[in-house]
Design a protein around this motif. Structure first.
Motif, PDB file in Angstrom:
ATOM      1  N   UNK A 127     -27.660  17.301  40.201  1.00  0.00           N
ATOM      2  CA  UNK A 127     -28.886  17.653  39.484  1.00  0.00           C
ATOM      3  C   UNK A 127     -28.984  16.977  38.119  1.00  0.00           C
ATOM      4  N   UNK A 128     -27.853  16.573  37.553  1.00  0.00           N
ATOM      5  CA  UNK A 128     -27.875  15.891  36.251  1.00  0.00           C
ATOM      6  C   UNK A 128     -28.219  14.431  36.488  1.00  0.00           C
ATOM      7  N   UNK A 129     -29.336  13.980  35.948  1.00  0.00           N
ATOM      8  CA  UNK A 129     -29.893  12.670  36.291  1.00  0.00           C
ATOM      9  C   UNK A 129     -28.933  11.497  36.084  1.00  0.00           C
ATOM     10  N   UNK A 130     -28.163  11.435  34.977  1.00  0.00           N
ATOM     11  CA  UNK A 130     -27.272  10.270  34.786  1.00  0.00           C
ATOM     12  C   UNK A 130     -26.213  10.125  35.887  1.00  0.00           C
ATOM     13  N   UNK A 131     -25.826  11.229  36.542  1.00  0.00           N
ATOM     14  CA  UNK A 131     -24.775  11.142  37.564  1.00  0.00           C
ATOM     15  C   UNK A 131     -25.299  11.377  38.975  1.00  0.00           C
ATOM     16  N   UNK A 132     -26.598  11.567  39.113  1.00  0.00           N
ATOM     17  CA  UNK A 132     -27.164  11.924  40.418  1.00  0.00           C
ATOM     18  C   UNK A 132     -26.890  10.863  41.483  1.00  0.00           C
ATOM     19  N   UNK A 133     -27.207   9.592  41.185  1.00  0.00           N
ATOM     20  CA  UNK A 133     -27.015   8.525  42.179  1.00  0.00           C
ATOM     21  C   UNK A 133     -25.541   8.322  42.506  1.00  0.00           C
ATOM     22  N   UNK A 134     -24.706   8.314  41.484  1.00  0.00           N
ATOM     23  CA  UNK A 134     -23.274   8.120  41.705  1.00  0.00           C
ATOM     24  C   UNK A 134     -22.691   9.248  42.556  1.00  0.00           C
ATOM     25  N   UNK A 135     -23.184  10.469  42.349  1.00  0.00           N
ATOM     26  CA  UNK A 135     -22.701  11.617  43.124  1.00  0.00           C
ATOM     27  C   UNK A 135     -23.038  11.459  44.593  1.00  0.00           C
ATOM     28  N   UNK A 136     -24.272  11.004  44.873  1.00  0.00           N
ATOM     29  CA  UNK A 136     -24.678  10.797  46.266  1.00  0.00           C
ATOM     30  C   UNK A 136     -23.864   9.693  46.927  1.00  0.00           C
ATOM     31  N   UNK A 137     -23.611   8.605  46.181  1.00  0.00           N
ATOM     32  CA  UNK A 137     -22.810   7.505  46.733  1.00  0.00           C
ATOM     33  C   UNK A 137     -21.395   7.990  47.046  1.00  0.00           C
ATOM     34  N   UNK A 138     -20.792   8.720  46.103  1.00  0.00           N
ATOM     35  CA  UNK A 138     -19.429   9.223  46.307  1.00  0.00           C
ATOM     36  C   UNK A 138     -19.378  10.176  47.506  1.00  0.00           C
ATOM     37  N   UNK A 139     -20.336  11.074  47.575  1.00  0.00           N
ATOM     38  CA  UNK A 139     -20.329  12.052  48.667  1.00  0.00           C
ATOM     39  C   UNK A 139     -20.540  11.355  50.010  1.00  0.00           C
ATOM     40  N   UNK A 140     -21.486  10.390  50.037  1.00  0.00           N
ATOM     41  CA  UNK A 140     -21.730   9.649  51.272  1.00  0.00           C
ATOM     42  C   UNK A 140     -20.509   8.862  51.714  1.00  0.00           C
ATOM     43  N   UNK A 141     -19.835   8.212  50.741  1.00  0.00           N
ATOM     44  CA  UNK A 141     -18.623   7.437  51.061  1.00  0.00           C
ATOM     45  C   UNK A 141     -17.523   8.366  51.574  1.00  0.00           C
ATOM     46  N   UNK A 142     -17.396   9.539  50.975  1.00  0.00           N
ATOM     47  CA  UNK A 142     -16.383  10.494  51.414  1.00  0.00           C
ATOM     48  C   UNK A 142     -16.654  10.960  52.834  1.00  0.00           C
ATOM     49  N   UNK A 143     -17.913  11.254  53.144  1.00  0.00           N
ATOM     50  CA  UNK A 143     -18.276  11.685  54.493  1.00  0.00           C
ATOM     51  C   UNK A 143     -17.978  10.599  55.511  1.00  0.00           C
ATOM     52  N   UNK A 144     -18.338   9.344  55.160  1.00  0.00           N
ATOM     53  CA  UNK A 144     -18.100   8.219  56.063  1.00  0.00           C
ATOM     54  C   UNK A 144     -16.600   8.005  56.284  1.00  0.00           C
ATOM     55  N   UNK A 145     -15.836   8.041  55.198  1.00  0.00           N
ATOM     56  CA  UNK A 145     -14.393   7.863  55.303  1.00  0.00           C
ATOM     57  C   UNK A 145     -13.760   8.988  56.123  1.00  0.00           C
ATOM     58  N   UNK A 146     -14.237  10.212  55.912  1.00  0.00           N
ATOM     59  CA  UNK A 146     -13.714  11.351  56.671  1.00  0.00           C
ATOM     60  C   UNK A 146     -13.978  11.172  58.157  1.00  0.00           C
ATOM     61  N   UNK A 147     -15.169  10.675  58.505  1.00  0.00           N
ATOM     62  CA  UNK A 147     -15.508  10.462  59.919  1.00  0.00           C
ATOM     63  C   UNK A 147     -14.659   9.353  60.529  1.00  0.00           C
ATOM     64  N   UNK A 148     -14.474   8.245  59.782  1.00  0.00           N
ATOM     65  CA  UNK A 148     -13.707   7.113  60.308  1.00  0.00           C
ATOM     66  C   UNK A 148     -12.230   7.447  60.482  1.00  0.00           C
ATOM     67  N   UNK A 149     -11.695   8.285  59.589  1.00  0.00           N
ATOM     68  CA  UNK A 149     -10.270   8.611  59.652  1.00  0.00           C
ATOM     69  C   UNK A 149      -9.991   9.875  60.460  1.00  0.00           C
TER      70      UNK A 149
END
Length: 199
Positions: free
Chosen positions: A7-29
């Motif tokens: 919800x905090x605008x300066x970190x919003x995009x980075x948070x989504x990228x990190x969460x998406x990467x974590x989900x993808x990595x979790x699925x691949x591993x």
């Protein structure tokens, strides 16, 4: 925390990228733990977990094995105990018995439902298996130790045989022990007493 960063605008995009990467990595591993920790665990060579057991409203955090944060919740198992106070009109001991039940329930801190039932005639007494007024039951069991369920139904006043004589309401410890047993607590200590009579 994740929601706050999103919800905090300066970190919003980075948070989504990190969460998406974590989900993808979790699925691949084939990661079986918390997906949000998949990336950090992989980079750091750790196996941190957040374990949650959802079973009630009381929550506690504790540290388990190294690097493992555990959240547990506890509650009294099952439904709330039900206390029933059954009585006849103009019963001289009804108010005293009701007050005793309310006081014991409060002192024990047990979240029990309390119902009162006026028994108006003999047919109602028989349906309710009502042995006299007042009668107190916890989860459909008479609080008086050893009281038989097959007792004759009656609209008379009920007398309870205590250690030192007869009384018009149950002993406090009977109510206390019945509530503790219904709540699954093991500190009930009262011994069986002689059965009550009706006058």
């Amino acid at each position: 925390m994740f929601l706050a960063l999103y919800l905090w605008e300066p970190t919003s995009d980075a948070t989504l990228v990190f969460y998406g990467a974590s989900m993808l990595l979790a699925a691949l591993r084939g990661y079986g733990g918390c997906e949000v920790l998949a990336a950090s665990n992989w980079l750091l060579g750790r196996d941190d977990q957040v374990a949650v057991r959802c079973s009630g409203p009381s929550t506690a955090w504790s540290i388990g094995e190294p690097g493992r944060l555990v959240m547990t919740t506890t509650r009294q198992e099952g439904r709330r105990p039900l206390i029933e106070v059954l009585y006849v009109h103009d019963c001289p001991h009804y108010q005293g018995a009701l007050g005793l039940v309310e006081r014991v329930r409060t002192e024990l801190g047990i979240d029990a439902e309390l119902r009162t039932s006026l028994i108006g005639d003999q047919a109602a007494a028989e349906r309710a298996r009502f042995p006299g007024s007042p009668t107190i039951r916890v989860d459909d069991r008479d609080v008086e130790p050893g009281n038989p369920a097959s007792r004759t139904s009656s609209l008379a006043c009920r007398l309870y045989r205590h250690e030192h004589g007869l009384a018009g309401q149950p002993a406090e410890r009977w109510i206390r022990d019945a509530l503790l047993a219904a709540a699954g607590r093991t500190d009930a200590t009262s011994a069986p007493q002689p059965r009550s009579t009706t006058d």
